[in-house]
Structure formats: structure tokens, C-alpha cells
Design a protein around this motif. Sequence first.
Motif, PDB file in Angstrom:
ATOM      1  N   TYR A   1       0.847  -1.022   0.110  1.00  0.00           N
ATOM      2  CA  TYR A   1       0.155  -0.093  -0.076  1.00  0.00           C
ATOM      3  C   TYR A   1       0.909   1.331   0.000  1.00  0.00           C
ATOM      4  CZ  TYR A   1       0.714  -0.666   4.871  1.00  0.00           C
ATOM      5  OH  TYR A   1       1.311  -0.949   6.161  1.00  0.00           O
TER       6      TYR A   1
ATOM      7  N   ASP B   1      -1.102   9.921   7.442  1.00  0.00           N
ATOM      8  CA  ASP B   1      -0.965   8.701   7.607  1.00  0.00           C
ATOM      9  C   ASP B   1       0.300   8.285   8.402  1.00  0.00           C
ATOM     10  OD1 ASP B   1      -3.206   8.231   6.083  1.00  0.00           O
ATOM     11  OD2 ASP B   1      -1.888   7.727   4.150  1.00  0.00           O
TER      12      ASP B   1
ATOM     13  N   CYS C   1       2.024   4.037   9.260  1.00  0.00           N
ATOM     14  CA  CYS C   1       2.342   2.718   8.864  1.00  0.00           C
ATOM     15  C   CYS C   1       1.808   1.861  10.094  1.00  0.00           C
ATOM     16  CB  CYS C   1       3.655   2.462   8.214  1.00  0.00           C
ATOM     17  SG  CYS C   1       3.540   0.570   7.649  1.00  0.00           S
TER      18      CYS C   1
ATOM     19  N   ARG D   1      -5.005   0.282   7.256  1.00  0.00           N
ATOM     20  CA  ARG D   1      -4.183  -0.489   6.499  1.00  0.00           C
ATOM     21  C   ARG D   1      -4.400  -2.089   6.358  1.00  0.00           C
ATOM     22  NH1 ARG D   1      -2.356   4.139   6.836  1.00  0.00           N
ATOM     23  NH2 ARG D   1      -3.811   4.324   5.397  1.00  0.00           N
TER      24      ARG D   1
END
Length: 211
Positions: free
Chosen positions: A70, A76, A78, A132
Amino acid sequence: MLKEELTEAYHFIFEEELIEEIAKFGTLREVKAGEKIIEIGEYVKNMPLLLEGAIKIMREDKDGDELLLYFLERGDTCAMTLSCCLGQTKSEIRAIAEKDTKLIMIPIEKMEEWTARYKSWRNFVFESYHTRLSEMLDTIDTIAFLNMDQRLMRYLQDKAKINGDALIQVTHQEIAYDLHTSRVVISRLLKKLELEGRIKLQRNSIQVIDL
């Protein structure tokens, strides 16, 4: 300056007090397109928060071949990095700057402290996991159920969106690496997509018409 950038990127997520702490304890990092940010097998001691730019998250199989999982954009973080930080385990992903990127690195101890102190941080962490996971499930579905030409078209559309430009600077070999296939296959499918009027091929770049 850093607080202003954090406020612009995260004011709708974090309260002012938390933004001030992030600015105080976080470390600003700027990386160029193509530069590795996190490598497979490394212990992750900091969690990245994106201020601008984009990062692609890659997985590697036992033969050393890569697969794109992705993309991350401004605002954002992770989830897999979060997991490695909190569990103090080695990274199972490779993070590479998709374009010139600015991020702030949060130390592990602050992540844990803020989870206890700030509801907004807890919500951000949980939402990041959810987002995610959904994207990885979408990647699995794409691999399992879509033909390679459909996967390729979705990849090009996602890349155009991430870069904010219908003209993508990328080689056939780079696409092949990301999609875990051969350059010959990618070149053939790109020509097919061009004949269908969905893209226009140029030297080391592709214009995405079907957005």
C-alpha cells in the motif's frame, strides 16, 4: 515552523497539546524519492508521521522478490511499523519514498506514553491499523481475483492519485518489481492498455487517461 506543519497535517486528528508534544519530541526527517526509510530486518525504534509526500510499503518473499502492499500519504502512518515498534520486533516491510517526502519520527517510549494519555492518539493508532488492514486485504483480493491487466490499471490509477499527477514518471521494470511480475509482461499489457485508450505511453513515463 514544525508545529505549524504538524497543525496543518494533523489538526483534525490531534488536540493542540499533543501536537506540541510531537513537535517537541519528534525528529524531522526529509527523504528524496526512491530513498529507503525502513528496511526489512531492522529494529524499528521510531514511528513515522507523514507531513508531506508519499511512501510505498513493500513486502519481500523468500526469493527476494518484492510486492507492493500500500501507499502512505500525508496524515498517515504505517500500521506494520506501529506493530514492530510496540512489539520491539524486526521490520517485515520495506518503506521507500514514492516522491520527496517530509516526515517526523516518533520515539517508541512516547508512543506508549501518548496511548495512555491521549484518546486522540489511541483512536489514531486503532484507525491506522484498521485502514492498513483493509488496504492489505484489498491487495490480497487484487492478486487473487483480478487479471494482471486489471491489477496494472489499478496500480497506475493509485500511483497517479498519490502523486497528484496523471503523468507518472516510472519505467516498465519498476512497475514489474512493484507488481511482482516480469518486465516483458508489463510492457505487453501497457501496450494493450494504450490501444484501449486508457493510458498513453511516453519515454520513462505514462499518462493515465482513465482515472
